[in-house]
Design an enzyme around this catalytic site. Structure first.
Site, PDB file in Angstrom:
ATOM      1  N   GLU A 109      -4.587  -1.194  68.835  1.00 43.35           N
ATOM      2  CA  GLU A 109      -3.874  -0.026  69.368  1.00 43.35           C
ATOM      3  C   GLU A 109      -2.396   0.014  68.996  1.00 43.35           C
ATOM      4  O   GLU A 109      -1.531   0.205  69.847  1.00 43.35           O
ATOM      5  CB  GLU A 109      -4.055   0.030  70.887  1.00 43.35           C
ATOM      6  N   GLU A 124     -16.389  -0.435  71.150  1.00 35.29           N
ATOM      7  CA  GLU A 124     -16.259  -0.390  72.618  1.00 35.29           C
ATOM      8  C   GLU A 124     -16.953   0.846  73.180  1.00 35.29           C
ATOM      9  O   GLU A 124     -16.415   1.550  74.023  1.00 35.29           O
ATOM     10  CB  GLU A 124     -14.781  -0.414  73.026  1.00 35.29           C
TER      11      GLU A 124
END
Length: 346
Positions: free
Chosen positions: A144, A251
């Protein structure tokens, strides 16, 4: 194909195993923690051939204080995977979140300088990736790092503020040195939104142009009943694959609430939303199967609805039902749709 007829047949033969249904396509993984490895043990062993530590390999858990490491939980996850013939994805080495404050502080107070931060990053990666060399086949090295905002490119994280934009390249270089055989991934969310997708592609191209050892991109896949659009998922897959990188969905879950929906009045999942979720999962896995030559693994962020991080995010304490198995580990309508598409011949 009608899912109802498939469900009846599967009941007669027993519940199909996802890892077998998709054996010709890609690995099927699940995120686990110390609780779910016990409460969901049979489910995990039956359906999944890959594990990811939900939190237990993150910096704050494994390296809470300078000079202090705690590998107990991470070791148990790797041992569980070994016991059941599963692969392990490492998650994650460098992230702005869930990293203890001491990492970014100078010994005498104030922010740590570039040299100190690089040394701490390298030591952490050497120790963690080195410990699991040959046992963890891939790592989410940087997590991220791309900004969500319009006009910005990279997130203003403590790593970037203290080291500079090259912290990303250095992390990959350190990880490659610690375990030259491991596949190294950049991992992010909102990865299919066109603006952020293009910024992620820009980052990956920059790393490639610099000769940085990045081998893959992780599409987190925290999606909902309506978002992202199927065309945006397809465009993202094709855009990342064009870079010559391995793709993994890392995810995956499908929330029954849109992100801006703050309602808290549901005590059980409405049948209408379960059907929409099933349709959504079917469409997603049809697409994944279409791109099985570039997608190497699909990992769910959990295994069953008795435990999901979405029970606390974005509305703390609100129950969500984003996975393929219900709270009693029974297959949901979404499971049968996914299993149905896994049984197709190539």
């Amino acid at each position: 194909m009608a899912s109802s007829s498939f469900q009846a047949g599967a009941t007669d033969m027993g519940i199909p195993k996802l890892r077998e249904r998709y054996g010709d396509c890609f690995d099927i993984g699940a995120a686990v923690n110390m609780t779910t490895m016990e409460t969901q043990r049979e489910l995990l062993a039956a359906h999944f051939n890959s594990l990811t530590a939900e939190n237990d390999m993150k910096f704050e858990r494994i390296h809470p204080e300078e000079g202090t490491y705690d590998f107990e939980a991470a070791d148990r996850i790797v041992a569980f995977a070994d016991e059941h013939g599963m692969k392990v994805r490492g998650h994650t080495l460098v992230w702005h979140n869930q990293t203890p404050e001491w990492v970014f502080r100078a010994p005498g107070g104030g922010p740590a300088d570039r040299k100190t931060l690089l040394a701490r990053m390298k030591s952490h990666i050497d120790t963690v990736a080195g410990r699991y060399k040959g046992r963890i086949y891939c790592w989410d090295v940087v997590n991220e790092a791309v900004d969500d905002g319009a006009g910005a490119w990279l997130r203003r994280s403590p790593w970037r503020e203290g080291i500079g934009e090259d912290y990303i390249a250095r992390a990959f270089e350190y990880a490659h040195a610690a375990d030259p055989s491991a596949l190294l991934f950049y991992n992010d969310y909102n990865e299919c939104h066109p603006e952020k997708r293009d910024k992620i592609i820009r980052l990956l191209r920059t790393l490639q142009a610099q000769g940085v050892p990045v081998h893959g991109v992780g599409l987190q896949g925290h999606w909902s009943l309506n978002e992202p659009e199927p065309d945006d998922i397809r465009a993202a897959i094709e855009g990342y694959a064009a870079l010559g990188l391995q793709l993994q969905v890392t995810e995956l879950d499908v929330s029954v609430f849109e992100f801006g929906d703050r309602r808290t009045d549901l005590s059980e999942p409405p049948a209408e939303r379960m059907e929409r979720q099933a349709e959504r999962y079917e469409r997603i896995f049809r697409l994944f199967r279409e791109y099985k030559d570039v997608i190497a693994a699909v990992t769910f962020w959990g295994a069953a609805d008795d435990y999901t991080w979405l029970d606390d995010f974005p509305v703390r304490g609100r129950k969500n039902w984003p996975l393929l198995f219900d709270e009693r580990h029974r297959p949901k309508p979404a499971f049968w749709r996914v299993a149905e598409w896994g049984g197709l011949q190539p």
